[in-house]
Design a protein around this motif. Structure first.
Motif, PDB file in Angstrom:
ATOM      1  N   GLY A 138       0.822  -1.206   0.000  1.00 41.08           N
ATOM      2  CA  GLY A 138       0.000   0.000   0.000  1.00 41.08           C
ATOM      3  C   GLY A 138       0.853   1.250   0.000  1.00 41.08           C
ATOM      4  O   GLY A 138       1.120   1.848  -1.038  1.00 41.08           O
ATOM      5  N   PHE A 139       1.319   1.648   1.175  1.00 44.77           N
ATOM      6  CA  PHE A 139       2.172   2.828   1.282  1.00 44.77           C
ATOM      7  C   PHE A 139       3.591   2.510   0.827  1.00 44.77           C
ATOM      8  O   PHE A 139       4.144   1.460   1.167  1.00 44.77           O
ATOM      9  N   THR A 140       4.182   3.406   0.059  1.00 41.99           N
ATOM     10  CA  THR A 140       5.613   3.317  -0.229  1.00 41.99           C
ATOM     11  C   THR A 140       6.384   3.386   1.080  1.00 41.99           C
ATOM     12  O   THR A 140       6.082   4.192   1.948  1.00 41.99           O
ATOM     13  N   TYR A 170      -2.794   4.072  10.122  1.00 38.76           N
ATOM     14  CA  TYR A 170      -3.002   5.497   9.891  1.00 38.76           C
ATOM     15  C   TYR A 170      -3.170   6.241  11.209  1.00 38.76           C
ATOM     16  O   TYR A 170      -3.316   5.640  12.276  1.00 38.76           O
ATOM     17  N   ARG A 181      -5.309  10.298   3.640  1.00 39.63           N
ATOM     18  CA  ARG A 181      -4.240   9.849   2.745  1.00 39.63           C
ATOM     19  C   ARG A 181      -4.285   8.342   2.543  1.00 39.63           C
ATOM     20  O   ARG A 181      -4.011   7.825   1.457  1.00 39.63           O
ATOM     21  N   ARG A 184      -6.901   7.675  -0.022  1.00 39.60           N
ATOM     22  CA  ARG A 184      -6.435   8.115  -1.346  1.00 39.60           C
ATOM     23  C   ARG A 184      -5.421   7.120  -1.911  1.00 39.60           C
ATOM     24  O   ARG A 184      -5.467   6.773  -3.102  1.00 39.60           O
ATOM     25  N   THR A 185      -4.526   6.627  -1.053  1.00 43.92           N
ATOM     26  CA  THR A 185      -3.540   5.639  -1.500  1.00 43.92           C
ATOM     27  C   THR A 185      -4.219   4.334  -1.888  1.00 43.92           C
ATOM     28  O   THR A 185      -3.817   3.680  -2.863  1.00 43.92           O
ATOM     29  N   GLU A 188      -5.409   4.711  -5.326  1.00 41.42           N
ATOM     30  CA  GLU A 188      -4.282   4.676  -6.262  1.00 41.42           C
ATOM     31  C   GLU A 188      -3.811   3.249  -6.515  1.00 41.42           C
ATOM     32  O   GLU A 188      -3.496   2.872  -7.649  1.00 41.42           O
ATOM     33  N   ARG A 189      -3.760   2.420  -5.448  1.00 40.79           N
ATOM     34  CA  ARG A 189      -3.317   1.043  -5.627  1.00 40.79           C
ATOM     35  C   ARG A 189      -4.314   0.239  -6.456  1.00 40.79           C
ATOM     36  O   ARG A 189      -3.926  -0.615  -7.256  1.00 40.79           O
TER      37      ARG A 189
END
Length: 411
Positions: A138-140, A170, A181, A184-185, A188-189
């Motif tokens: 998920g998150f970089t 989070y 965020r 939103r991520t 994006e994924r």
């Protein structure tokens, strides 16, 4: 309802078959937990799933964080464990690893794909009715770029027909960005996986929760654990669930831990005796929002009213299987408020509602053996009239998670 087992970091370091039988070898269940036998083993899990009418979701070890066994050896062990569970309980999904991208594993997406491939092929051959789920990033992270990890994974498994698991923590730096965020991520994924696979991805959020703050292993980290199960955590968990429920490719959102009396993210707390259990604030929030899992969620627009950069309101309408209309809301405002809702189909109608709200005296409140209702669910009821434009005003408690169920009394 799906129950994921054994879940968490334990799944990357044990073979589930080792949790079966009388003489069970000691296992390290988490980085912060002592080495001990797992009393709630694979067979106890299968029996429990059957007793409560849930679905079995098994996480298999394809990484072997402690032993580094060859991938084909892990595939054989995994098949034995899965057969042992299937003898007692049907299994709907098998997740291949938990968090392969953690630095301690030293794996990029391609290497993880190679590690899981023998188990995936075994599933496809011997267990074709069970859906395989692989872990996307998920998150970089500091050492891995999410897009690169996921691309390497999809290519390594030959774009196999799999579902994807994502984890999000989070609302508690340094371990978690804001909920906004995270959502939103997640979007994006979903779009990245669509582009990589050439088809709409099936995505499951198999872990999420409010990060307590600090880092694992820090002095005093345990003292921060209440941040994962207090009223503030309930608001954040509810906001993530409500947001994720409106993404069509997200097929489910699972909380991190069913019961963890000696760790963070519990859904239950334990009193003086082993069978003395009572709910955490996050479980109460999930229980109030459960109708979102039982109906068709509609994309719901909300005003972006913010205070200090934090969204104060998130909501989702849901139509139940019986045609009834519901509204899930998380409200972070410190004062009770009036929310204007618009449902054109209810224009001109007088509508009664029944609601359940999770509330507390303050955001740091959490349930304990001596204060089991510090965070509690309270009932609300009333009626509202929708004007000719389909607008009506609903009362919103301060800092609360609320689900409204509407009954149209005029047709």
């Amino acid at each position: 309802m799906s129950l994921r087992y054994p879940g968490g970091s334990i799944a990357d370091r044990i073979d589930v078959i080792d949790t079966v039988g009388v003489a069970r070898k000691p296992l390290r269940l988490a980085d912060w937990a002592p080495v001990q036998p797992l009393s709630f083993g694979l067979h106890e899990y299968g029996d429990f799933v059957g007793q409560i009418g849930a679905r079995a979701w098994l996480v298999l070890n394809v990484i072997d964080a402690d032993g580094k066994a060859p991938a084909d050896v892990l595939a054989e062990r995994n098949a034995r464990g899965l057969r042992s569970l299937l003898a007692r309980q049907a299994v709907t999904h098998v997740e291949l690893g938990n968090e392969p991208y953690m630095p301690r594993h030293g794996l990029n997406g391609e290497a993880y794909g190679r590690r899981l491939l023998p188990t995936l092929r075994r599933l496809e051959r011997d267990f074709p009715g069970i859906r395989p789920v692989v872990a996307a990033l998920g998150f970089t992270r500091v050492h891995l770029v999410a897009e690169e990890f996921n691309r390497g994974l999809v290519e390594a498994i030959g774009n196999a027909d799999v579902d994807f698991a994502l984890h999000f923590y989070y609302d508690g730096p340094p371990g978690g960005p804001p909920v906004e965020r995270a959502l939103r991520t997640l979007c994006e994924r979903v779009e990245q996986l669509r582009a990589l696979t050439g088809r709409p991805p099936v995505v499951w959020v198999t872990e999420h929760g409010r990060w307590p703050g600090g880092s694992v292993g820090d002095d005093g980290w345990r003292e921060l654990w209440p941040n994962t199960y207090n009223m503030g955590a309930a608001l954040s968990v509810a906001e993530f669930i409500i947001g994720a429920s409106q993404i069509p490719e997200v097929h489910g959102v699972l909380l991190h831990s069913l019961g963890s009396p000696n760790g963070p993210w519990p859904m239950f707390h334990r009193g003086e005796h082993a069978d003395d259990l009572f709910p955490s604030a996050t479980l109460l929030a999930q229980s109030v929002l459960y109708p979102l899992a039982q109906g068709r969620v509609s994309r719901t627009l909300t005003s972006r009213v913010a205070h200090g950069g934090v969204r104060q309101l998130r909501a989702a309408f849901v139509v139940g299987d019986d045609g009834g209309l519901g509204l899930a809301v998380v409200h972070r405002g410190t004062q009770a408020a009036a929310a204007v809702v618009q449902v054109p189909e209810l224009a001109g109608q007088e509508v009664a509602y029944r609601a359940r709200a999770v509330v507390a005296m303050h955001l740091e409140a959490f349930n304990t053996a001596s204060a089991r209702r510090a965070v509690r669910v309270v009932p609300l009821q009333g009626s509202v009239r929708f004007d000719e434009g389909g607008r009506a005003t609903l009362p919103l408690p301060a800092q609360a998670v609320v689900f409204y169920a509407f009954d149209a009394v005029e047709r």
